[in-house]
Design a protein around this motif. Sequence first.
Motif, PDB file in Angstrom:
ATOM      1  N   LYS A   9     -14.533  -2.632  -4.882  1.00 40.88           N
ATOM      2  CA  LYS A   9     -14.464  -1.203  -5.399  1.00 40.88           C
ATOM      3  C   LYS A   9     -15.613  -0.580  -4.753  1.00 40.88           C
ATOM      4  N   ILE A  10     -15.041   0.224  -3.955  1.00 38.80           N
ATOM      5  CA  ILE A  10     -15.887   1.306  -3.023  1.00 38.80           C
ATOM      6  C   ILE A  10     -15.816   2.555  -3.810  1.00 38.80           C
ATOM      7  N   TYR A  11     -17.138   3.391  -3.707  1.00 40.70           N
ATOM      8  CA  TYR A  11     -17.334   4.427  -4.633  1.00 40.70           C
ATOM      9  C   TYR A  11     -17.371   5.865  -4.017  1.00 40.70           C
TER      10      TYR A  11
ATOM     11  N   LEU B 140       7.519  -2.986 -11.302  1.00 49.23           N
ATOM     12  CA  LEU B 140       8.099  -3.147  -9.984  1.00 49.23           C
ATOM     13  C   LEU B 140       7.227  -3.854  -9.061  1.00 49.23           C
ATOM     14  N   GLN B 141       5.832  -3.704  -9.335  1.00 49.17           N
ATOM     15  CA  GLN B 141       5.024  -4.329  -8.485  1.00 49.17           C
ATOM     16  C   GLN B 141       4.914  -5.688  -8.947  1.00 49.17           C
ATOM     17  N   VAL B 142       5.239  -6.077 -10.041  1.00 50.09           N
ATOM     18  CA  VAL B 142       5.664  -7.618 -10.358  1.00 50.09           C
ATOM     19  C   VAL B 142       6.827  -8.195  -9.319  1.00 50.09           C
ATOM     20  N   ALA B 143       7.832  -7.331  -9.568  1.00 49.09           N
ATOM     21  CA  ALA B 143       8.822  -7.800  -8.495  1.00 49.09           C
ATOM     22  C   ALA B 143       8.443  -8.104  -7.079  1.00 49.09           C
ATOM     23  N   ASP B 144       7.821  -7.134  -6.740  1.00 49.04           N
ATOM     24  CA  ASP B 144       7.399  -7.276  -5.240  1.00 49.04           C
ATOM     25  C   ASP B 144       6.559  -8.604  -4.909  1.00 49.04           C
ATOM     26  N   ILE B 145       5.829  -9.127  -5.847  1.00 46.64           N
ATOM     27  CA  ILE B 145       5.081 -10.099  -5.643  1.00 46.64           C
ATOM     28  C   ILE B 145       5.928 -11.219  -5.857  1.00 46.64           C
TER      29      ILE B 145
ATOM     30  N   ILE C 272       0.880  -1.186  -0.240  1.00 45.81           N
ATOM     31  CA  ILE C 272       0.098   0.020  -0.036  1.00 45.81           C
ATOM     32  C   ILE C 272       0.937   1.346  -0.169  1.00 45.81           C
ATOM     33  N   GLN C 273       0.459   2.214  -0.745  1.00 50.24           N
ATOM     34  CA  GLN C 273       1.310   3.683  -0.743  1.00 50.24           C
ATOM     35  C   GLN C 273       1.111   4.300   0.547  1.00 50.24           C
ATOM     36  N   PRO C 274       2.296   5.040   0.924  1.00 49.48           N
ATOM     37  CA  PRO C 274       2.206   5.933   1.941  1.00 49.48           C
ATOM     38  C   PRO C 274       1.626   7.392   1.356  1.00 49.48           C
TER      39      PRO C 274
ATOM     40  N   THR D 207       7.063   2.286 -15.473  1.00 46.08           N
ATOM     41  CA  THR D 207       7.436   1.095 -15.040  1.00 46.08           C
ATOM     42  C   THR D 207       6.939   0.472 -13.548  1.00 46.08           C
ATOM     43  N   TYR D 208       6.296   1.364 -13.047  1.00 47.72           N
ATOM     44  CA  TYR D 208       5.461   1.090 -11.828  1.00 47.72           C
ATOM     45  C   TYR D 208       4.870  -0.306 -11.886  1.00 47.72           C
ATOM     46  N   PRO D 209       4.199  -0.855 -12.716  1.00 49.15           N
ATOM     47  CA  PRO D 209       3.736  -2.020 -12.722  1.00 49.15           C
ATOM     48  C   PRO D 209       4.702  -3.198 -12.539  1.00 49.15           C
TER      49      PRO D 209
ATOM     50  N   VAL E  37      -5.982  -7.397  -3.004  1.00 47.94           N
ATOM     51  CA  VAL E  37      -6.169  -5.844  -3.650  1.00 47.94           C
ATOM     52  C   VAL E  37      -7.673  -5.631  -3.971  1.00 47.94           C
ATOM     53  N   GLY E  38      -7.686  -4.498  -4.402  1.00 44.47           N
ATOM     54  CA  GLY E  38      -9.033  -3.901  -4.866  1.00 44.47           C
ATOM     55  C   GLY E  38      -8.917  -4.329  -6.392  1.00 44.47           C
ATOM     56  N   GLU E  39     -10.069  -4.117  -6.977  1.00 43.00           N
ATOM     57  CA  GLU E  39     -10.206  -4.445  -8.499  1.00 43.00           C
ATOM     58  C   GLU E  39      -9.379  -3.426  -9.341  1.00 43.00           C
ATOM     59  N   ASP E  40      -9.106  -2.549  -8.783  1.00 41.10           N
ATOM     60  CA  ASP E  40      -8.334  -1.588  -9.601  1.00 41.10           C
ATOM     61  C   ASP E  40      -6.784  -2.029  -9.984  1.00 41.10           C
ATOM     62  N   GLN E  41      -6.379  -3.108  -9.035  1.00 45.43           N
ATOM     63  CA  GLN E  41      -5.155  -3.765  -9.149  1.00 45.43           C
ATOM     64  C   GLN E  41      -5.009  -5.025 -10.126  1.00 45.43           C
ATOM     65  N   ARG E  42      -6.121  -5.261 -10.584  1.00 46.87           N
ATOM     66  CA  ARG E  42      -6.304  -6.708 -11.257  1.00 46.87           C
ATOM     67  C   ARG E  42      -5.327  -6.744 -12.463  1.00 46.87           C
TER      68      ARG E  42
ATOM     69  N   LYS F 169     -14.750   5.380  -8.660  1.00 46.17           N
ATOM     70  CA  LYS F 169     -14.190   4.685  -7.194  1.00 46.17           C
ATOM     71  C   LYS F 169     -13.816   5.975  -6.394  1.00 46.17           C
ATOM     72  N   MET F 170     -13.843   5.402  -5.087  1.00 43.96           N
ATOM     73  CA  MET F 170     -13.351   6.484  -4.032  1.00 43.96           C
ATOM     74  C   MET F 170     -11.756   6.433  -4.190  1.00 43.96           C
ATOM     75  N   SER F 171     -11.201   7.661  -4.215  1.00 48.56           N
ATOM     76  CA  SER F 171      -9.654   7.711  -4.567  1.00 48.56           C
ATOM     77  C   SER F 171      -9.125   9.048  -4.173  1.00 48.56           C
TER      78      SER F 171
END
Length: 332
Positions: free
Chosen positions: A185-187, A131-136, A8-10, A127-129, A146-151, A195-197
């Motif tokens: 997905k919470i709105y 790096l996320q691949v490497a995280d996992i 999760i982002q700070p 290249t953000y996604p 995760v929420g739907e937006d990360q699918r 979506k709420m963001s």
Amino acid sequence: RPRALSGIQPTAGSFHLGNYLGAVRQYVALQETHDAFYMVVDLHAITVPQDPADLRANTRLAVAQLLAAGLDPQRCTLFVQSHVPEHAQLGWVMNCITGFGEASRMTQFKDKSAKQGADRTTVGLFTYPVLQVADILLYQADAVPVGEDQRQHIELTRDLAERFNGRFGHTFTVPSPHIVKETAKIYDLQDPTVKMSKSASTPKGLVNLLDEPKVTAKKVRSAVTDTGSEIVFDPAGKPGVSNLLTIFATLTGTPVADLENRYAGKGYGALKTDLADVMVDFVTPFKERTQAYLEDPETLDSVLAAGAEKARAVAAETLAAAYDRIGFLPAK
Ligand code: TYM
């Protein structure tokens, strides 16, 4: 035990209700069934400009909120991404097996970069996604809450894991998204079609968990509802009421059908007043617990030191295997 990993982002200020219901609640649940790794992704945060002092403070604040939400360092590994250098190292490797076109199709990148304009968009955001691949993959995760937006990012992770395994021999577990349908997905409370963001929501439609409880109650009471007056769960026809029912049901553990019965014939006002009370009962102790953790930096630091050590042990082993498969000459 299967592995779980998420990040999760700070963000400035606090997590919002969408983060909590869509993701953090699942982190807490999966501690019981999984060998769970959770991190605050500060490397991802710098894909957009950050003030150094704020970034440090927001990273601590994120850790405090994760603990306040119920993460237990005895039952999960909680750490900060930049404390584990293997993320950046495997991230580079993953960049080198990702197609440029493939990365260009990531919808979050397209949305964010369109908003910022090409001049302000960094290569890091592109290249953000990856790096996320490497995280996992570093943690050989089976499940990624995760929420739907990360699918789409989890789909990319699966593709790259399979590609690497196919090219170099089995190295990585191919993970699955753990997305809980009801809360995926919470709105926004003012515009229940988005979506709420932090970036897309209006301030009145965004519930920050660390807002003053009074402010939160007011936002809930003035949430946009739909035409008509019937309280039924119908996301297509009644997105506003349905979003409130989802939030209510999840925070209280009451089935939506029971809520429909309870509020039959009562109108939107009654639902919103009661949900405002439910929210206040939730955010008040959350805010107090977060504050208590912030006031105890020694505990935070020792949680993070232990977490980084446990995370590094796993990450280093995976990175070493990947380096070997690729054909890097071992350092003697
Ligand atoms: P981030 O920090 O934007 O969001 C954290 C989590 O909150 C979920 N979420 C929502 N869920 C339901 N409704 C909403 N309105 C809502 N808004 C946000 C997100 O889906 C997310 O699960 N790229 C990630 C961070 C990340 C990561 C990872 C996640 C980095 N590395 C590895 C999993 C695995 C992100 O920006 O989340």
